[in-house]
Design a protein around this motif. Structure first.
Motif, short mmCIF file in Angstrom:
data_model
loop_
_atom_site.label_atom_id
_atom_site.label_comp_id
_atom_site.label_asym_id
_atom_site.label_seq_id
_atom_site.Cartn_x
_atom_site.Cartn_y
_atom_site.Cartn_z
N ILE A 72 0.16 42.26 -11.51
CA ILE A 72 0.08 41.34 -12.64
C ILE A 72 1.16 41.72 -13.64
CG2 ILE A 72 -1.36 40.48 -14.52
CD1 ILE A 72 -3.79 41.40 -12.76
N SER A 73 1.97 40.75 -14.01
CA SER A 73 3.06 41.06 -14.94
C SER A 73 3.38 39.83 -15.78
CB SER A 73 4.30 41.52 -14.17
OG SER A 73 4.72 40.50 -13.29
N VAL A 74 4.36 40.00 -16.64
CA VAL A 74 4.81 38.90 -17.49
C VAL A 74 6.23 38.56 -17.09
CG1 VAL A 74 5.35 38.20 -19.85
CG2 VAL A 74 3.35 39.64 -19.39
N GLY B 258 6.93 33.90 -22.51
CA GLY B 258 6.29 34.77 -21.53
C GLY B 258 5.19 34.04 -20.77
N LEU B 259 5.23 34.14 -19.45
CA LEU B 259 4.20 33.52 -18.62
C LEU B 259 3.54 34.59 -17.77
CD1 LEU B 259 6.13 30.35 -17.38
CD2 LEU B 259 4.43 30.49 -19.22
N LEU B 260 2.25 34.44 -17.57
CA LEU B 260 1.51 35.39 -16.75
C LEU B 260 1.84 35.15 -15.28
CD1 LEU B 260 -0.58 37.66 -17.07
CD2 LEU B 260 -2.36 35.96 -16.67
N HIS C 289 -2.85 31.12 -20.17
CA HIS C 289 -3.86 31.44 -19.15
C HIS C 289 -4.34 32.87 -19.32
CE1 HIS C 289 -6.06 30.97 -15.45
NE2 HIS C 289 -5.55 32.08 -14.99
N ARG C 290 -5.64 33.06 -19.03
CA ARG C 290 -6.23 34.39 -19.13
C ARG C 290 -6.94 34.74 -17.83
NH1 ARG C 290 -6.37 35.32 -24.78
NH2 ARG C 290 -7.91 36.98 -24.78
N LEU C 291 -6.76 35.96 -17.41
CA LEU C 291 -7.53 36.46 -16.28
C LEU C 291 -8.72 37.21 -16.82
CD1 LEU C 291 -4.65 37.90 -14.04
CD2 LEU C 291 -5.96 35.81 -13.66
N VAL C 292 -9.89 36.95 -16.27
CA VAL C 292 -11.11 37.58 -16.76
C VAL C 292 -11.70 38.44 -15.65
CG1 VAL C 292 -13.42 37.22 -17.67
CG2 VAL C 292 -11.56 35.71 -18.35
#
Lengths: 233, 233
Positions: A181-183, A201-203, A227-230
């Motif tokens: 996981i990076s930006v 910046g995009l996930l 967007h968020r990862l949970v």
DNA sequence: CCGAATTTGTCCGTATGTATA
DNA sequence: TTATACATACGGACAAATTCG
């Protein structure tokens, strides 16, 4: 001192956890062996084993033969990140799923991808680009390379109707994988797709999957801004 | 047709997995009950149970009493994200760990934080900001709020010598938690700390932890540019 | 709505294998 | 080498949950 209650393995687990929490058994300390605990709790050794095995898998205990069981020094947390199909991920966000294949061709992958697909120099692979949308708006962009030596059927599949994401989980179940996981800064292409500023910046989530040591696919997913990862601990 | 080999639970698991891979048992299909499988494999039912339980925990099978066991419809993957101490995370990157407390005060948290700490309006909490560095260069910035009602000892702890990260895992082990991963644009402060352009995307990890339903802490970790989170599937 | 049957969940007690201090 | 402690196997039994008549 003995509550003498826990006849179930969950009861034993709870009691052991309580003793660790209260530092009755401190981090790094050895705890009594299974047989002794079985006597103390008045249950079978198998029941104690079940409880301790569960706690060991959770990272609370460390077990070694002969050395015995000890409380883990750092309650090293692990978070479980669910990896649903992109279709389900979008559906869970309450959006209508949409899919469009942008590009499909065989080509020589760039070196970093070639390495991760374990391909000889000059070998070709299948390159797919696609867009998954929610309620018509771009949700995540997919850039995928498939090792056609490992998955020959991929050459004959029609990825205009079914995304490679879904095709692969059926064709190659039980793959192992690695996720990074990076930006990434939006290029002009991503900026156009997501309607954001170039450089924003995009996930990005990159997955590499294989089975039986044979590389299957490498995919980079670039999510829409915000967007968020949970994940649950 | 019976290989009749698997006398161990790992053997049973392997054979079951093989049958699923080869679509002998297709997704959604029910599989024979434990007793029948035990007969077929020539082992005890407990051994079959161990294998099937393991596969169910891995998400490959779905089990319900009376309804039986069936192959999971979506091989929904889960990735395990290790959550080490920040000290260990930096050490694993091969860098010398450094820590500096930037700020420590009690204050009324902003509403989003107050909500997640489950505090009444007007209640104060402990606010800490700190910087963790690798080989002297800023690695990750920490912005933490601690619920002093749940963790009263935190008011008396000295966070100039030991980071709240490490203090809390000892003071409140076995906390549950929730993690959110997102991208945040660097403000002037973060830009100054990390030496990047204002507006550059930085990886942010927000953790919320609680125990027994009582909120402990909320922390936002902002990583230096280029940081990657790695996870095993 | 209510039993009855089925299937998994768990326990016990014992025995043997196996890594390791 | 040997003793120890965990890993796992077996068979039998009962409990709990859920489906089904």
């Amino acid at each position: 001192m003995s509550l003498a209650q826990p006849a179930t393995w969950q009861g034993v687990r709870a009691e052991v956890q309580r003793r660790i929490r209260t530092h009755q058994w401190a981090p790094g300390d050895p705890i009594p062996n299974e047989a002794d605990l079985a006597v103390e709790f008045g249950c079978a050794r198998a029941t104690v084993n079940r409880a301790l095995r569960d706690l060991a898998q959770a990272g609370v205990l460390e077990r070694k033969r002969k050395a015995g069981t000890r409380v883990a020094v750092n309650p090293a947390g692990r978070a479980v990140l669910r990896i649903p199909l992109i279709r389900d991920e979008i559906a869970e966000a309450g959006l209508a799923y949409g899919y469009r294949l942008l590009g499909s061709r065989t080509a020589c992958p760039p070196d970093p991808v070639r390495d991760r697909l374990d391909l000889a120099p000059g070998t070709q692979a299948l390159h797919l680009t696609a867009l998954h949308s929610g309620d018509g708006a771009p949700f995540v962009a997919e850039d995928r390379w498939i090792n056609t030596a490992t998955v020959p059927d991929a050459s004959r599949a029609d990825f205009t109707v079914q995304s490679a994401n879904e095709w692969l989980v059926r064709a190659m179940p039980f793959a192992e994988g690695r996720i990074e996981i990076s930006v990434v800064a939006a290029g002009s292409e991503m900026a156009a797709i997501f309607g954001c500023d170039p450089g924003a910046g995009l996930l990005r989530v990159e997955r590499q999957t294989w089975r039986d040591g044979r590389q299957i696919t490498v995919v980079a997913l670039t999510y829409r801004p915000g967007h968020r990862l949970v994940s649950q601990l």
